[in-house]
Scaffold this motif. Structure first.
Motif, PDB file in Angstrom:
ATOM      1  N   UNK A  68       2.653  -2.360  -0.817  1.00  0.00           N
ATOM      2  CA  UNK A  68       2.627  -3.985  -1.522  1.00  0.00           C
ATOM      3  C   UNK A  68       3.130  -3.551  -2.840  1.00  0.00           C
ATOM      4  N   UNK A  70       5.265  -2.168  -3.961  1.00  0.00           N
ATOM      5  CA  UNK A  70       6.820  -2.111  -4.224  1.00  0.00           C
ATOM      6  C   UNK A  70       7.610  -2.920  -3.156  1.00  0.00           C
ATOM      7  N   UNK A  72       8.044  -6.300  -0.494  1.00  0.00           N
ATOM      8  CA  UNK A  72       7.269  -7.786  -0.212  1.00  0.00           C
ATOM      9  C   UNK A  72       7.627  -7.807   1.323  1.00  0.00           C
ATOM     10  N   UNK A  74       8.379 -11.106   2.370  1.00  0.00           N
ATOM     11  CA  UNK A  74       8.849 -12.688   2.614  1.00  0.00           C
ATOM     12  C   UNK A  74      10.114 -12.923   2.249  1.00  0.00           C
ATOM     13  N   UNK A  75      10.881 -13.740   2.966  1.00  0.00           N
ATOM     14  CA  UNK A  75      12.237 -14.140   2.624  1.00  0.00           C
ATOM     15  C   UNK A  75      12.060 -15.222   1.801  1.00  0.00           C
ATOM     16  N   UNK A  86      21.033 -10.982   2.533  1.00  0.00           N
ATOM     17  CA  UNK A  86      21.174  -9.620   2.429  1.00  0.00           C
ATOM     18  C   UNK A  86      21.276  -8.985   3.776  1.00  0.00           C
ATOM     19  N   UNK A  87      22.225  -8.050   3.910  1.00  0.00           N
ATOM     20  CA  UNK A  87      22.292  -7.295   4.923  1.00  0.00           C
ATOM     21  C   UNK A  87      21.122  -6.556   5.441  1.00  0.00           C
ATOM     22  N   UNK A  89      18.268  -7.779   6.386  1.00  0.00           N
ATOM     23  CA  UNK A  89      16.764  -8.215   5.708  1.00  0.00           C
ATOM     24  C   UNK A  89      16.421  -9.170   7.152  1.00  0.00           C
ATOM     25  N   UNK A 118       3.088  -9.225  -0.799  1.00  0.00           N
ATOM     26  CA  UNK A 118       3.793  -8.188  -1.925  1.00  0.00           C
ATOM     27  C   UNK A 118       3.350  -8.548  -3.162  1.00  0.00           C
ATOM     28  N   UNK A 120       5.233  -6.509  -5.933  1.00  0.00           N
ATOM     29  CA  UNK A 120       6.563  -6.381  -6.715  1.00  0.00           C
ATOM     30  C   UNK A 120       7.693  -6.088  -5.719  1.00  0.00           C
ATOM     31  N   UNK A 121       8.785  -6.250  -6.088  1.00  0.00           N
ATOM     32  CA  UNK A 121       9.984  -5.738  -5.118  1.00  0.00           C
ATOM     33  C   UNK A 121      10.825  -4.540  -5.891  1.00  0.00           C
ATOM     34  N   UNK A 122      10.171  -3.454  -5.795  1.00  0.00           N
ATOM     35  CA  UNK A 122      11.107  -2.632  -6.437  1.00  0.00           C
ATOM     36  C   UNK A 122      11.969  -1.782  -5.246  1.00  0.00           C
ATOM     37  N   UNK A 123      11.373  -2.087  -4.079  1.00  0.00           N
ATOM     38  CA  UNK A 123      12.089  -1.645  -2.906  1.00  0.00           C
ATOM     39  C   UNK A 123      12.501  -2.763  -1.947  1.00  0.00           C
ATOM     40  N   UNK A 124      13.301  -2.459  -0.785  1.00  0.00           N
ATOM     41  CA  UNK A 124      13.682  -3.745  -0.026  1.00  0.00           C
ATOM     42  C   UNK A 124      12.677  -4.404   0.500  1.00  0.00           C
ATOM     43  N   UNK A 152      16.438   7.213  -4.007  1.00  0.00           N
ATOM     44  CA  UNK A 152      15.336   6.352  -3.694  1.00  0.00           C
ATOM     45  C   UNK A 152      14.092   6.642  -4.451  1.00  0.00           C
TER      46      UNK A 152
END
Lengths: 219, 508
Positions: A68, A70, A72, A74-75, A86-87, A89, A118, A120-124, A152
């Motif tokens: 969590x 990196x 999230x 939640x949309x 986003x493609x 997601x 989450x 942070x959103x460092x990843x998808x 990555x």
């Protein structure tokens, strides 16, 4: 001592209000939400929503490995952010969808001990990652993320995998085969990697919402 | 009224001497617990900064130290472990140490039976050790700012309660008189923290099936831990040391009280804006954003009060280490509150939410505001409890500049990097791209963060050595305090000054 008493009443009231109305009451209203059955007549769908309880053992691995920090789950609504467009997601994995993936609502996480929205959103985003890849892809990605994407920043989770002597055929789940001193070993996912991937595969939080819920009724 | 004027009256001189002797007695009485908390805290600070650097390196270069036997030591475990060490190891212990000293001094009561405090302090450290190493060993829970294994929280809560009870007792047996604003802030922290901590831990670690309320409570906890523990302790310290060093009563006591109640009224509503646009009833994050904006009122009240208290004597930051660090902290408090407002704005959330900017805010608050204020307090307190003066003004100067550059570089690179990251993530042109754009845009800023951690490690290793030398009583034997330079005679002598909160200060 009246000063201290006045003071305590003061902070009791000022902090007690948000504590009660922002935390305690919503907590007991929103925790342990039950899945809701679709009404076939209205929803044109059978079954319950959300259909599958997530894997608790997998969620524990997700927590302890700090995923969590990196990712999230939640949309956000399309008027604030691009998340829904986003493609990959959402459920739609092909071309540009006609509608954005819907934002999440509390019921999407029914049955989860702790919803890892989450940090942070460092990843998808992973809210609907269950649609995206199959089990074997995840194993390979967890074992060596840079084999899939050289850029990555995800750590390798090799400690969730086991090394076994190959006896006969190489397992279908093996992510790698190595040879040491003439002995052939295969790297296969351990108990925890399996649980984690089950948890990831269960994330399909963009299913249609039953009309009963969408209209604000939960009965 | 300047201190020299008051000394012309003989009666006042006698009472001043008695006061001075009593202060020495009080300082002596709290010596062991305060030293214990500060030394342990600073040790944790060095450790936390090292973990922070390692986590940062691992985030931008995940192949660093990526041996087969060491893959469990990755960013996902290092980051929560570093924050736990920073918050509970350093932040709380520095806060407790400084609070104890301030409380005893402001209530003018020497400490009896410091054993409870030492025992509580030891249990607290055991809790932090289990917490940090538990996370590294894979027992973390990923709840922000409380990611330690669940068994740790009762230990921390009990230890803190023992300390809080002691503070309340001291307050009740204080020498009669109007309590000073710092005492109210310290007392507030003693009640707020256990309340917030118990609620969050019950709802996250004890009640199962918290669902979406789990992260909501965790976001609320994070904000309230900051605003209702670190902010009150930091402000209590600033409200004591700023008037003390500039030798002037605070500009307006009424304003100070307003600031206190403003904080009390708004802080509890903040936090959930972290999940705006998320799966929660929309009013919850909306209330959080609104309260964060309203928090500007108490923040500006405090800023004005501090500004007018020091007006005309700002130059003293050139001489007094305690004042220089405290003023930096007080300014960072205003800065971090403005940043909090930017991060809480719904229209901007697409560019800021879940980005590094949030982590930049957290570090600016914990280090730029809280830690710098605590350093100021420690530079004042340690000579008084050890009976010797700081060895070298150069080391203090080095600590200050290395810390300031470090934290400004840290907050700067994370905020700018976060906005770059958010912009890339939210760019419609990237709708079908892989995440490479987002990763590559922010990577350079993450390298900046690693450099900033190096500065902070350097600063605090020096600080740690200096503190240890002082505690071993290897400081300078002198009656002259260590200042950055000679204070010109006509500009006021910072060491001869009134005691904030006394009748004498109130008269002035």
């Amino acid at each position: 001592m009246t000063k201290l008493r006045t003071f305590l009443i003061g902070i009791g009231v000022t902090f007690g209000l948000p504590w009660l109305f922002l935390v305690v009451i919503p907590f007991f209203q929103l925790r342990a939400l039950e899945p809701v059955a679709y009404d076939f007549e209205v929803d044109q769908r059978a079954g319950i929503y959300p259909p599958n309880y997530t894997d608790t053992a997998g969620a524990r691995v997700y927590a302890r490995e700090g995923c969590a920090y990196c990712h999230t789950q939640m949309i956000r609504p399309a008027q604030v952010a691009m998340d829904g467009w986003r493609l990959g997601w959402g459920q739609e994995q092909g071309g540009k969808p006609e509608f954005p993936t819907r934002p999440n609502r509390p019921e999407d996480y029914a049955g989860e001990g702790y919803a890892f929205l989450g940090i942070q959103r460092s990843g998808p985003d992973l809210a609907n990652v269950g649609w995206r890849y199959d089990r074997q892809w995840h194993y390979g990605h967890l074992y060596n993320p840079r084999e899939r994407h050289p850029w990555s920043l995800m750590p390798s989770f090799r400690h969730l995998f086991e090394k076994q002597v190959v006896q006969g055929v190489v397992s279908e789940e093996a992510v790698a085969v190595v040879e040491e001193d003439g002995v052939e070993y295969q790297i296969v996912p351990g108990e925890e990697a399996r649980a984690l991937v089950s948890y990831l595969l269960s994330m399909k939080r963009d299913l249609p919402v039953p009309a009963a819920l969408a209209n604000g009724r939960t009965d | 009224m300047t201190p020299t004027e008051t000394q012309t009256e003989p009666a006042v001189v006698t009472s001043r001497r008695e006061d001075h002797l009593q202060r020495i007695e009080i300082d002596r009485s709290v010596r062991w617990p305060v030293t214990f908390f500060i030394v342990n805290g600073v040790l944790w600070l060095v450790f936390a900064a090292m973990l922070g650097l390692l986590a940062s390196l691992k985030e931008h270069s995940p192949t660093f130290l990526d041996y087969d036997w060491l893959t469990w030591l990755h960013f996902g475990r290092l980051e929560p472990a570093a924050m736990t060490a920073l918050i509970y190891g350093w932040g709380f212990q520095a806060g407790i140490g400084v609070s104890l000293w301030l409380m005893a001094r402001l209530c003018r009561v020497p400490l009896r039976n410091g054993m409870t405090l030492l025992v509580a302090g030891k249990f607290w450290n055991v809790g932090v050790v289990i917490g940090v190493f538990g996370i590294l060993a894979g027992y973390g829970t990923s709840a922000e700012w409380m990611p330690f294994p669940a068994l740790v929280w009762p230990l921390l809560l009990l230890s803190f309660t023992a300390i809080a009870v002691w503070m309340v007792i001291i307050f009740r047996v204080r020498r009669p008189g109007e309590p000073y604003i710092s005492e109210w802030y310290l007392l507030g922290a003693c009640f707020w923290f256990p309340w917030v901590f118990l609620t969050a831990n019950l709802f996250i670690h004890v009640f199962p099936d918290s669902g979406v309320m789990g992260p909501a409570v965790s976001a609320w906890f994070k904000s309230n831990l900051l605003l209702l523990y670190f902010v009150p302790v930091g402000l209590a310290s600033a409200y004591y040391f700023i008037p003390k060093v500039v030798a002037r009563p605070i500009f307006s006591y009424q304003l100070a009280i307003t600031g206190f109640w403003g904080l009390a009224a708004f802080a509890g509503w903040t936090g959930i804006q972290k999940y705006m646009g998320g799966p929660l009833p929309a009013w919850m994050p909306a209330v959080g954003s609104a309260a964060t904006i309203l928090m500007l009122i108490p923040v500006l009240v405090v800023a004005l009060n501090h500004f007018y208290t020091t007006r005309g004597r700002h130059h003293l930051v050139q001489y007094s280490p305690a004042l220089r660090f405290t003023v930096f902290g007080a300014m960072a408090y205003t800065g971090m509150s403005l940043l909090a407002v930017v991060l809480a704005l719904f229209p901007l959330s697409g560019y800021t939410q879940f980005t590094y900017a949030e982590s930049g805010f957290a570090l600016l608050a914990l280090y730029g505001f809280f830690s710098m204020t605590m350093f100021g307090a420690i530079y004042y307190i340690i000579p008084r409890i050890t009976g010797c003066e700081w060895l070298s003004r150069r080391l203090i100067n080095f600590h200050f500049w290395c810390s300031s550059y470090g934290i400004l570089a840290m907050a700067g690179s994370l905020v700018v990097g976060g906005i770059a990251q958010g912009t890339s993530m939210n760019n419609p042109a990237n709708w079908d791209g892989t995440f490479v754009g987002v990763v590559m845009t922010s990577r350079g800023y993450l390298i900046g963060r690693s450099l900033a951690w190096c500065f902070l490690i350097l600063a605090n290793v020096v600080f740690f050595c200096h503190v240890i030398l002082m505690v071993l009583r290897l400081g300078r034997r002198s009656t002259e305090p260590t200042m950055f330079g000679e204070v010109p005679a006509d500009k006021g002598e910072p060491e001869v000054m009134m005691e904030p909160g006394t009748a004498e200060a109130a008269k002035a």
